[in-house]
Design a protein around this motif. Structure first.
Motif, PDB file in Angstrom:
ATOM      1  N   ASP A  50     -25.737  -4.391   3.521  1.00 27.44           N
ATOM      2  CA  ASP A  50     -27.151  -3.972   3.987  1.00 27.44           C
ATOM      3  C   ASP A  50     -27.069  -3.521   5.414  1.00 27.44           C
ATOM      4  OD1 ASP A  50     -28.482  -4.772   1.318  1.00 27.44           O
ATOM      5  OD2 ASP A  50     -28.408  -6.961   2.487  1.00 27.44           O
ATOM      6  N   VAL A  51     -27.444  -2.187   5.717  1.00 32.72           N
ATOM      7  CA  VAL A  51     -27.586  -1.899   7.060  1.00 32.72           C
ATOM      8  C   VAL A  51     -28.833  -1.167   7.459  1.00 32.72           C
ATOM      9  CG1 VAL A  51     -24.870  -1.237   6.920  1.00 32.72           C
ATOM     10  CG2 VAL A  51     -26.797   0.336   6.295  1.00 32.72           C
ATOM     11  N   PRO A  52     -29.137  -1.275   8.763  1.00 29.66           N
ATOM     12  CA  PRO A  52     -30.230  -0.561   9.401  1.00 29.66           C
ATOM     13  C   PRO A  52     -30.345   0.833   9.048  1.00 29.66           C
ATOM     14  CG  PRO A  52     -28.952  -1.477  11.046  1.00 29.66           C
ATOM     15  CD  PRO A  52     -28.413  -1.906   9.932  1.00 29.66           C
ATOM     16  N   ALA A  53     -29.356   1.413   9.402  1.00 30.12           N
ATOM     17  CA  ALA A  53     -29.091   2.901   9.171  1.00 30.12           C
ATOM     18  C   ALA A  53     -27.442   3.106   8.857  1.00 30.12           C
ATOM     19  CB  ALA A  53     -29.787   3.532  10.192  1.00 30.12           C
ATOM     20  N   LEU A  54     -27.237   4.234   8.418  1.00 34.13           N
ATOM     21  CA  LEU A  54     -25.860   4.730   8.522  1.00 34.13           C
ATOM     22  C   LEU A  54     -25.184   4.857   9.937  1.00 34.13           C
ATOM     23  CD1 LEU A  54     -25.597   7.114   5.230  1.00 34.13           C
ATOM     24  CD2 LEU A  54     -25.291   4.523   5.421  1.00 34.13           C
ATOM     25  N   PRO A  55     -23.938   4.459  10.098  1.00 34.89           N
ATOM     26  CA  PRO A  55     -23.498   4.809  11.559  1.00 34.89           C
ATOM     27  C   PRO A  55     -23.408   6.525  11.533  1.00 34.89           C
ATOM     28  CG  PRO A  55     -21.917   3.709  10.162  1.00 34.89           C
ATOM     29  CD  PRO A  55     -23.295   3.564   9.273  1.00 34.89           C
ATOM     30  N   ALA A  76     -16.272  -0.800  -5.186  1.00 38.02           N
ATOM     31  CA  ALA A  76     -17.014  -0.008  -4.281  1.00 38.02           C
ATOM     32  C   ALA A  76     -17.642  -0.508  -3.316  1.00 38.02           C
ATOM     33  CB  ALA A  76     -18.099   0.618  -5.243  1.00 38.02           C
ATOM     34  N   VAL A  77     -17.736  -0.160  -1.898  1.00 37.15           N
ATOM     35  CA  VAL A  77     -18.518  -0.426  -0.877  1.00 37.15           C
ATOM     36  C   VAL A  77     -19.677   0.217  -0.988  1.00 37.15           C
ATOM     37  CG1 VAL A  77     -18.582  -0.536   1.383  1.00 37.15           C
ATOM     38  CG2 VAL A  77     -16.330  -1.049   0.509  1.00 37.15           C
ATOM     39  N   ALA A  78     -20.730  -0.355  -1.227  1.00 36.93           N
ATOM     40  CA  ALA A  78     -22.018   0.218  -0.963  1.00 36.93           C
ATOM     41  C   ALA A  78     -22.792   0.046   0.115  1.00 36.93           C
ATOM     42  CB  ALA A  78     -22.898  -0.274  -2.340  1.00 36.93           C
ATOM     43  N   LEU A  79     -23.412   1.001   1.014  1.00 32.60           N
ATOM     44  CA  LEU A  79     -24.122   0.717   2.201  1.00 32.60           C
ATOM     45  C   LEU A  79     -25.550   0.927   1.844  1.00 32.60           C
ATOM     46  CD1 LEU A  79     -21.994   2.762   4.731  1.00 32.60           C
ATOM     47  CD2 LEU A  79     -21.912   0.608   4.426  1.00 32.60           C
ATOM     48  N   VAL A  80     -26.395  -0.021   1.924  1.00 32.47           N
ATOM     49  CA  VAL A  80     -27.791  -0.039   1.447  1.00 32.47           C
ATOM     50  C   VAL A  80     -28.654  -0.131   2.612  1.00 32.47           C
ATOM     51  CG1 VAL A  80     -29.408  -1.026   0.048  1.00 32.47           C
ATOM     52  CG2 VAL A  80     -27.042  -1.255  -0.647  1.00 32.47           C
ATOM     53  N   GLU A  81     -29.333   1.127   2.762  1.00 32.17           N
ATOM     54  CA  GLU A  81     -30.486   1.441   3.803  1.00 32.17           C
ATOM     55  C   GLU A  81     -31.792   0.652   3.490  1.00 32.17           C
ATOM     56  OE1 GLU A  81     -30.191   5.609   5.716  1.00 32.17           O
ATOM     57  OE2 GLU A  81     -28.925   5.673   3.665  1.00 32.17           O
ATOM     58  N   PRO A  82     -32.457   0.398   4.702  1.00 26.56           N
ATOM     59  CA  PRO A  82     -33.936  -0.362   4.505  1.00 26.56           C
ATOM     60  C   PRO A  82     -34.743   0.309   3.161  1.00 26.56           C
ATOM     61  CG  PRO A  82     -33.215  -0.061   6.650  1.00 26.56           C
ATOM     62  CD  PRO A  82     -32.355   0.752   6.069  1.00 26.56           C
ATOM     63  N   ASP A  83     -34.707   1.404   2.849  1.00 28.03           N
ATOM     64  CA  ASP A  83     -35.518   2.069   1.672  1.00 28.03           C
ATOM     65  C   ASP A  83     -34.811   1.862   0.527  1.00 28.03           C
ATOM     66  OD1 ASP A  83     -33.420   3.998   2.142  1.00 28.03           O
ATOM     67  OD2 ASP A  83     -34.894   5.574   2.278  1.00 28.03           O
ATOM     68  N   GLY A  84     -33.623   1.217   0.417  1.00 21.68           N
ATOM     69  CA  GLY A  84     -33.196   1.114  -0.771  1.00 21.68           C
ATOM     70  C   GLY A  84     -31.879   2.041  -1.241  1.00 21.68           C
ATOM     71  N   VAL A  86     -36.282  -2.170  -2.866  1.00 26.48           N
ATOM     72  CA  VAL A  86     -35.259  -3.158  -2.089  1.00 26.48           C
ATOM     73  C   VAL A  86     -33.885  -2.736  -2.080  1.00 26.48           C
ATOM     74  CG1 VAL A  86     -34.372  -5.391  -1.664  1.00 26.48           C
ATOM     75  CG2 VAL A  86     -36.819  -5.245  -2.107  1.00 26.48           C
ATOM     76  N   ASP A  87     -33.432  -2.187  -3.326  1.00 26.87           N
ATOM     77  CA  ASP A  87     -32.001  -1.737  -3.640  1.00 26.87           C
ATOM     78  C   ASP A  87     -32.115  -0.983  -4.877  1.00 26.87           C
ATOM     79  OD1 ASP A  87     -29.552  -1.437  -3.851  1.00 26.87           O
ATOM     80  OD2 ASP A  87     -28.625  -3.710  -3.464  1.00 26.87           O
ATOM     81  N   THR A  88     -31.724   0.438  -4.542  1.00 21.01           N
ATOM     82  CA  THR A  88     -31.707   0.975  -5.825  1.00 21.01           C
ATOM     83  C   THR A  88     -30.170   1.336  -6.629  1.00 21.01           C
ATOM     84  OG1 THR A  88     -31.101   3.112  -4.295  1.00 21.01           O
ATOM     85  CG2 THR A  88     -33.650   2.482  -4.739  1.00 21.01           C
ATOM     86  N   THR A  89     -29.313   0.497  -5.946  1.00 23.81           N
ATOM     87  CA  THR A  89     -28.021   0.576  -6.840  1.00 23.81           C
ATOM     88  C   THR A  89     -28.160   0.072  -8.034  1.00 23.81           C
ATOM     89  OG1 THR A  89     -27.074  -0.345  -4.411  1.00 23.81           O
ATOM     90  CG2 THR A  89     -25.713  -0.253  -6.301  1.00 23.81           C
ATOM     91  N   ILE A  99     -38.592  -2.289 -12.276  1.00 27.03           N
ATOM     92  CA  ILE A  99     -38.325  -3.714 -12.000  1.00 27.03           C
ATOM     93  C   ILE A  99     -37.189  -3.968 -11.336  1.00 27.03           C
ATOM     94  CG2 ILE A  99     -38.288  -5.754 -12.967  1.00 27.03           C
ATOM     95  CD1 ILE A  99     -39.970  -4.738 -15.334  1.00 27.03           C
ATOM     96  N   ALA A 100     -36.314  -3.196 -11.638  1.00 22.62           N
ATOM     97  CA  ALA A 100     -34.823  -3.697 -11.241  1.00 22.62           C
ATOM     98  C   ALA A 100     -34.688  -3.244  -9.609  1.00 22.62           C
ATOM     99  CB  ALA A 100     -33.607  -2.864 -11.853  1.00 22.62           C
ATOM    100  N   VAL A 101     -35.333  -2.220  -9.082  1.00 24.50           N
ATOM    101  CA  VAL A 101     -35.327  -2.041  -7.688  1.00 24.50           C
ATOM    102  C   VAL A 101     -35.863  -2.752  -6.615  1.00 24.50           C
ATOM    103  CG1 VAL A 101     -34.724   0.695  -8.295  1.00 24.50           C
ATOM    104  CG2 VAL A 101     -37.117  -0.210  -7.623  1.00 24.50           C
ATOM    105  N   GLN A 102     -36.682  -3.750  -7.270  1.00 24.35           N
ATOM    106  CA  GLN A 102     -37.376  -4.671  -6.203  1.00 24.35           C
ATOM    107  C   GLN A 102     -36.197  -5.699  -6.035  1.00 24.35           C
ATOM    108  OE1 GLN A 102     -41.717  -5.217  -7.458  1.00 24.35           O
ATOM    109  NE2 GLN A 102     -40.966  -4.073  -9.423  1.00 24.35           N
ATOM    110  N   TYR A 103     -35.176  -5.949  -6.459  1.00 22.03           N
ATOM    111  CA  TYR A 103     -34.477  -6.899  -6.297  1.00 22.03           C
ATOM    112  C   TYR A 103     -33.065  -6.570  -5.540  1.00 22.03           C
ATOM    113  CZ  TYR A 103     -38.001  -9.176  -9.113  1.00 22.03           C
ATOM    114  OH  TYR A 103     -39.136  -9.722  -9.898  1.00 22.03           O
ATOM    115  N   PRO A 104     -32.589  -7.501  -4.575  1.00 24.31           N
ATOM    116  CA  PRO A 104     -31.042  -6.839  -4.151  1.00 24.31           C
ATOM    117  C   PRO A 104     -30.051  -6.995  -5.330  1.00 24.31           C
ATOM    118  CG  PRO A 104     -31.696  -8.944  -3.537  1.00 24.31           C
ATOM    119  CD  PRO A 104     -32.972  -8.428  -4.062  1.00 24.31           C
TER     120      PRO A 104
END
Length: 307
Positions: free
Chosen positions: A18-23, A94-102, A250-253, A286-291
């Motif tokens: 989880d990241v606040p934004a992509l660097p 896979a490394v997944a960088l997850v931003e605050p909007d999912g 929360v997380d669209t992965t 439903i799924a995107v509401q959970y990390p």
């Protein structure tokens, strides 16, 4: 034998950060959280199984720490593994960088799952009424891609063949894509993938109509918070638009895999196309509401009418 969904989508391990934004390029950012869990094809397989439909995972799994995570996750869902056991080499991650909007951005390191062999496929024999699903990752891999293309074109009529190209949609060699496209019954893509395939910047039905597909193929464009649109296949020229409920993402992965898994599970169970598409959108919402990525709901948790 009950209808079965055979997943050839390779499973790997998601290292979610989880990241606040992509660097910026060359920069850094402090993570706000991390998770390690089975992902990739496991997202789809678990979504199918949680709908009460038999699912078989037919892609290779490694023998190291990541392979152990995947095997344990599949066992917990009651999903059998049919590919030949590997004696060396681990599964990928896979490394997944997850931003605050999912929204998520990936970097994938492939492992043994990228080297499917013809021998891995001898244990599965799909019949009419079953479904087989593959991903663009596996068609793009130089090891698995040719094997899958040969095998898919040999499947008997009545086996539903589905393709989710994924982010590597343009990495599949054209000749391989053409071979598989000729056998497809279902092509499911997100908006980005649809735009890459079509060269169109449209959305909704206009984008759906621009996606190239053989006559008779059901094409589904997943539009995230806007639900999905579909046409072709059993729908003919009719366009079905399924809006998504408004939910906090929360997380669209894994949401696309869950959409596809529920859609296939409902179709092999005999649901109408409209009902199956509605259930798929509802499950993804439903799924995107959970990390995490494998957050598909169970059928009795969806509040959806049977059908």
């Amino acid at each position: 034998m009950e209808p079965t969904v055979y997943s050839l989508e390779s499973a790997l391990v998601d290292v979610a950060i989880d990241v606040p934004a992509l660097p910026e390029r060359g920069g850094d950012v402090v993570a706000t959280g991390t998770r390690i869990h089975a992902g990739g094809g496991f997202n789809l397989a678990s979504a199918v199984a949680r709908q009460g439909v038999r699912c078989v995972h037919a892609a290779p799994i490694g023998v190291g720490q990541y392979g152990d995570v995947i095997r344990a996750a599949l066992a917990a869902e009651g999903i059998p593994i049919t590919a030949l056991p590997r004696t060396h080499g681990d599964s990928g991650f896979a490394v997944a960088l997850v931003e605050p909007d999912g929204e998520r951005t990936f970097v994938t390191n492939a492992g043994v799952e990228s080297a499917l062999t013809p021998e891995d496929l001898t244990a599965i024999k799909p019949v009419a009424g079953d479904a087989v699903v593959v991903s663009g990752y596996d068609l793009a891999y130089p090891g698995s891609g040719p094997v899958l293309a040969d095998w898919l074109t040999s499947l008997e009529s009545g086996v539903l063949v589905a393709l989710d190209p994924g982010p590597l949609v343009l990495e599949v060699p054209a000749y391989r894509w053409d071979r598989v496209a000729a056998r497809l019954d279902l092509l499911t893509v997100n908006q980005r993938e649809a735009r890459l395939l079509s060269g169109s910047s449209a959305s909704g039905a206009a984008l759906l109509g621009a996606v190239p597909a053989a006559p008779g193929v059901l094409v589904v464009v997943r539009e995230g918070a806007d639900g999905c649109v579909a046409t072709g296949g059993p729908l003919g020229s009719r366009v079905v638009t399924v809006p998504a409920p408004v939910v906090p993402a929360v997380d669209t992965t894994g949401a696309g895999d869950i959409h596809t898994g529920v859609l296939l599970a409902r179709l092999v169970s005999g649901s109408s196309m409209d009902d199956a598409l509605t259930a798929a959108v509802h499950a993804a919402a439903i799924a995107v509401q959970y990390p995490g990525s494998a957050t598909a709901p169970r059928r009795d948790e969806m509040g959806q009418p049977e059908g």
